[in-house]
Design a protein around this motif. Structure first.
Motif, short mmCIF file in Angstrom:
data_model
loop_
_atom_site.label_atom_id
_atom_site.label_comp_id
_atom_site.label_asym_id
_atom_site.label_seq_id
_atom_site.Cartn_x
_atom_site.Cartn_y
_atom_site.Cartn_z
N GLN A 237 0.75 -1.17 0.09
CA GLN A 237 -0.08 0.04 0.10
C GLN A 237 0.87 1.18 -0.09
OE1 GLN A 237 -2.46 0.37 3.39
NE2 GLN A 237 -3.78 1.66 2.36
N TRP A 238 1.80 1.18 0.85
CA TRP A 238 2.86 2.45 0.94
C TRP A 238 3.60 2.68 -0.29
CZ3 TRP A 238 3.64 6.64 3.01
CH2 TRP A 238 5.01 7.32 2.93
N LYS A 243 4.73 5.28 -5.50
CA LYS A 243 4.84 5.31 -6.98
C LYS A 243 3.96 5.86 -7.63
CE LYS A 243 3.31 0.97 -8.15
NZ LYS A 243 3.22 -0.54 -8.61
N TRP A 244 2.55 6.11 -7.24
CA TRP A 244 1.72 6.93 -8.18
C TRP A 244 2.01 8.24 -7.86
CZ3 TRP A 244 -0.47 4.91 -12.13
CH2 TRP A 244 -0.45 3.74 -12.14
N ALA A 286 -8.83 4.35 -3.71
CA ALA A 286 -7.95 3.38 -4.34
C ALA A 286 -6.64 3.38 -3.53
CB ALA A 286 -7.79 3.03 -5.75
N LEU A 287 -6.01 4.57 -3.49
CA LEU A 287 -4.60 4.61 -2.80
C LEU A 287 -4.80 4.77 -1.26
CD1 LEU A 287 -2.65 6.91 -5.14
CD2 LEU A 287 -2.25 4.54 -4.54
N TRP A 293 -5.64 14.36 -3.73
CA TRP A 293 -4.01 14.04 -3.65
C TRP A 293 -3.15 14.55 -4.62
CZ3 TRP A 293 -0.98 10.56 -6.54
CH2 TRP A 293 -1.86 9.86 -7.55
N ALA A 294 -3.61 13.99 -5.83
CA ALA A 294 -2.68 14.55 -7.36
C ALA A 294 -2.85 16.00 -7.38
CB ALA A 294 -3.07 13.57 -8.38
N TYR A 295 -4.02 16.73 -7.31
CA TYR A 295 -4.31 17.69 -7.64
C TYR A 295 -3.40 18.79 -6.53
CZ TYR A 295 -6.33 22.58 -6.73
OH TYR A 295 -6.58 23.88 -6.73
N ASN A 296 -3.24 18.40 -5.25
CA ASN A 296 -2.64 19.10 -4.28
C ASN A 296 -0.76 18.85 -4.68
OD1 ASN A 296 -4.62 19.43 -2.79
ND2 ASN A 296 -4.64 18.09 -1.39
#
Lengths: 340, 399
Positions: A237-238, A243-244, A286-287, A293-296
């Protein structure tokens, strides 16, 4: 062999290297703690280096911050631990750091017997040689009999031996633990040659050399050095989060999303962009993260290109070209897996 | 661990053995068994836990890696080494390098330390003050800083290799070290070594014979001169008999560096000088205290008997001083050996430096650290056993 293991384990007991580490879900531990523990280089300009006011800067450092942003939307929720090449693996193995972002080359041994999982490559590098111009050397093939300064405990040490062996040349290694001392020995003239990753040579020449123009980096690149952040084996998970986070920055650049214009994309009709920026939910859950998260990450840290240019690009003292690190659409190797 | 071996004269309780905890003997045994049990349990828990964690993270264990190819270079070694050799051999190179710097360091530190220690007691004000200053300054600066100082001294103050100083023909001094010519390989060197071995055996027998003769007849034999003659004479005869070869392997500048001869590298120089200077300050204090511990009356008594001053020192003062000197001296020798691990910082390939590289390439930190600890343990115990043996030998025999 069993007794050997026991003896070694007994040593570990005294040394305290492995005991007391948590093997459980790192993500929960990090969330509970409220900050990411990140192992970085103790002093490599452009990658991991404290600036004059003590703030950590560099490409590797920015990826630590990016992970902190993905988790907490705060680039300062990171505790940086400067590590020497020798200290880095015990530090990640023992749980002293959650994430090792320290210009570490991905190798099979490290992936397996060292017990690491490597996130996507954040910098494609290769080992090079730097010499003083006064020597008149134009190619690494002319280095037979040279004295070479190299940092202890790196893949560099192995590539160096391999290169001279395969070219039937001899060399004298001077192997020193601290990067600063290696550089000092080279600039004092103890060695003819300084060797490390080409990016590191550029950083050293720009940031450490008394007169940068006195030194040239030879054209030969003798190895592949894909540098990537790493986490411990056995915590998927970590691993996924790290990775993403890296992929998100690459994907953002591919789509032309930057820290400046990210807000304009929030209303985009493009379903892929909606997924990344969390307008259509699912990816964050999912993460195990916030949907934004990605926006931030993009808003705070920028996309891959911005991170690259800010730390090591042409406008920095390192003056590195994108080269292999250009997007795949521009003939480079940076390629994000689809975020869907 | 103190064990209850003292024979207590207490008669055992009549009518069998009682297991009351109020019995001191039973209590002593009980607590010792308890302590050993706890130590074993904690040890077992930690080892089990470690192995468990290692396998959970799929980190390799075991010493199989020692046979794999090391594929890294080492700057200087006493035995032949090539990157295609094994990790095991690389480690051996490191152990030998550590032993080399430790043994030479111990000898030089003892000589320097004794000189400074005696100088500090000198009646000459200047000499005594200089020695005190040396001790006070050197003792209080961390050894790592001193190593950096000596290393920087070589790399900053020596000329680059192309402008190497050439004080004597064939000898070159530069940032790359001191290059000295050595006699070229010749079978006569082997013969001379053999002759020296014979001389050593001869000296041992000669001493026995001289001692026996003195006890029998009272005639002293000039054993010192005779021994020296044997030790120098026999190899010299072998050298002349072997044709007295004079060919030299002279270093010359070739490409980037000097080739040929032997080299004293800046790394070795820095670690050696650093350790010697640092440890000598402590040894000086040990020597000074040892000498001060011997009552001046002893010397006066010896003089009153008409014993000359050389013999007074050798037969009266030293045996008593050494009793005080040797135990703390042992710990200084151990310190010097252990401090040699600081070599990593300035690039001398000692055992820690090589083991560190190995554990970094293989990721097997626990095994690597175990090997470092095991080696230092063996070296330390070796020094300790030797010094204890020596201490017993020179100790004052009381009648």
């Amino acid at each position: 062999m069993k007794s050997g293991i026991l003896a070694a384990a007994a040593a570990a007991v005294v040394f305290g290297a492995v005991t007391g580490a948590q093997a459980g879900p790192t993500l929960d531990a990090v969330k509970g703690r409220g900050f990411v523990q990140c192992g970085v280089n103790a002093g490599l300009p452009g990658f991991g280096n404290p600036d004059s006011s003590g703030n950590w800067t560099g490409l590797d450092v920015d990826y630590c911050r990016a992970v902190a942003v993905a988790l907490f939307n705060d680039p300062n929720k990171v505790k940086f631990t400067p590590l020497s090449a020798q200290q880095r693996f015990p530090a990640i193995q023992s749980g002293e750091v959650d994430l090792l972002s320290r210009n570490t080359t991905v190798t099979l041994t490290r992936d397996t017997s060292v017990g690491l999982n490597f996130a996507p490559v954040t910098y494609y590098d290769g080992q090079g040689f730097m010499v003083n111009k006064k020597l008149g050397v134009k190619s690494a093939k002319e280095l037979n009999g040279a004295t070479v300064c190299v940092q202890a405990g790196t893949t560099t040490e192995l590539n160096l031996a391999d290169y001279f062996r395969s070219n039937n040349m001899s060399y004298n290694p001077v192997v020193i633990e601290s990067n600063d001392e290696v550089n000092a020995a080279y600039f004092a003239g103890r060695c003819d040659v300084l060797t490390t990753d080409a990016s590191g040579l550029a950083g050293t020449r720009a940031g450490v050399a008394p007169v940068p123009d006195d030194h040239i980096i030879l054209p030969e690149i003798i190895s592949k050095e894909p540098l990537a952040p790493a986490v411990r084996h056995g915590d998927d998970q970590w691993f996924d989060v790290v990775k993403w986070t890296v992929y998100a920055t690459i994907q953002a650049e591919e789509m032309g999303i930057t820290s400046k214009n990210v807000d304009e994309f929030v209303n985009s009709k493009n379903p892929e962009i909606q997924r990344i920026l969390g307008t259509s939910p699912g990816m964050g859950k999912a993460l195990g993260l916030d949907e934004k998260w990605a926006y931030n990450v993009i808003k705070t840290m920028g996309n891959y290109g911005e991170i690259f240019e800010r730390n090591v690009g042409l406008k920095t003292p390192l003056k590195l070209e994108r080269g292999l690190n250009a997007l795949w659409t521009n003939g480079g190797l940076q390629y994000a897996m689809p975020i869907r | 661990m103190a064990s209850e071996t003292r024979d207590t004269a207490r008669p055992s309780a009549p009518g069998g053995v009682s297991f009351s905890l109020s019995d001191p003997t039973v209590r002593a045994v009980f607590y010792q068994v308890l302590v050993v049990g706890i130590v074993i349990a904690v040890g077992w828990f930690l080892i089990h836990n470690t192995l468990d964690n290692l396998s959970k993270r799929s980190i390799a264990t075991g010493f199989g890696f020692l046979e794999r190819e090391a594929s890294f270079g080492i700057g200087e070694s006493l035995i032949d080494y090539h990157p295609r050799d094994s990790y095991g051999r690389a480690f051996l190179v490191g152990v030998l390098n550590t032993l080399k710097v430790s043994i030479i360091g111990v000898v030089l530190a003892t000589v320097l330390g004794t000189l400074i220690g005696v100088a500090r007691l000198s009646s000459n004000w200047l000499i005594a003050k200089l020695a005190s200053t040396y001790v006070e300054i050197v003792r209080n600066i961390p050894p790592l800083l001193q190593l950096f100082f000596w290393y920087a001294l070589v790399s900053e103050s020596m000329p680059p290799v192309r402008q190497a100083l050439n004080p004597i023909p064939g000898v070159f001094l530069s940032q790359r070290g001191l290059f000295v010519p050595v006699p070229s390989a010749d079978p006569v060197w082997g013969t001379m070594g053999f002759a020296l071995a014979i001389a050593v055996i001869g000296v041992i027998f000669l001493r026995r014979w001289a001692k026996a003769r003195q006890e029998r007849t009272g005639q002293p034999f000039p054993i010192g001169t005779a021994s020296l003659g044997l030790l120098i004479g026999l190899p010299l005869i072998a050298y002349i008999a072997g044709g007295a070869p004079t060919a030299l392997d002279v270093p010359k500048l070739q490409g980037f560096n000097f080739v040929g001869g032997v080299v004293l590298t800046p790394e070795f120089f820095a670690i050696l000088v650093g350790l010697v200077v640092y440890t000598a300050a402590f040894i000086a204090e040990v020597v000074r205290s040892g000498i001060l511990a011997v009552n001046w009356g002893q010397t006066e008594a010896a003089r009153a008997l008409g014993i000359d001053s050389g013999k007074t020192l050798r037969l009266v003062v030293l045996p008593q001083a050494l009793r005080v000197i040797v135990p703390p001296l042992t710990s200084q020798y151990l310190n010097l050996t252990k401090n040699s691990s600081l070599a990593l910082a300035i690039g001398y390939p000692d055992l820690v430096s090589i083991a560190n590289t190995t554990l970094n390439q293989t990721g097997q930190a626990i095994e690597g650290v175990a090997m470092i600890m095991g080696t230092y343990l063996v070296i330390s115990l070796g020094i300790s056993i030797f010094m204890n043996w020596y201490n017993k030998r020179i100790a004052l025999v009381e009648r």
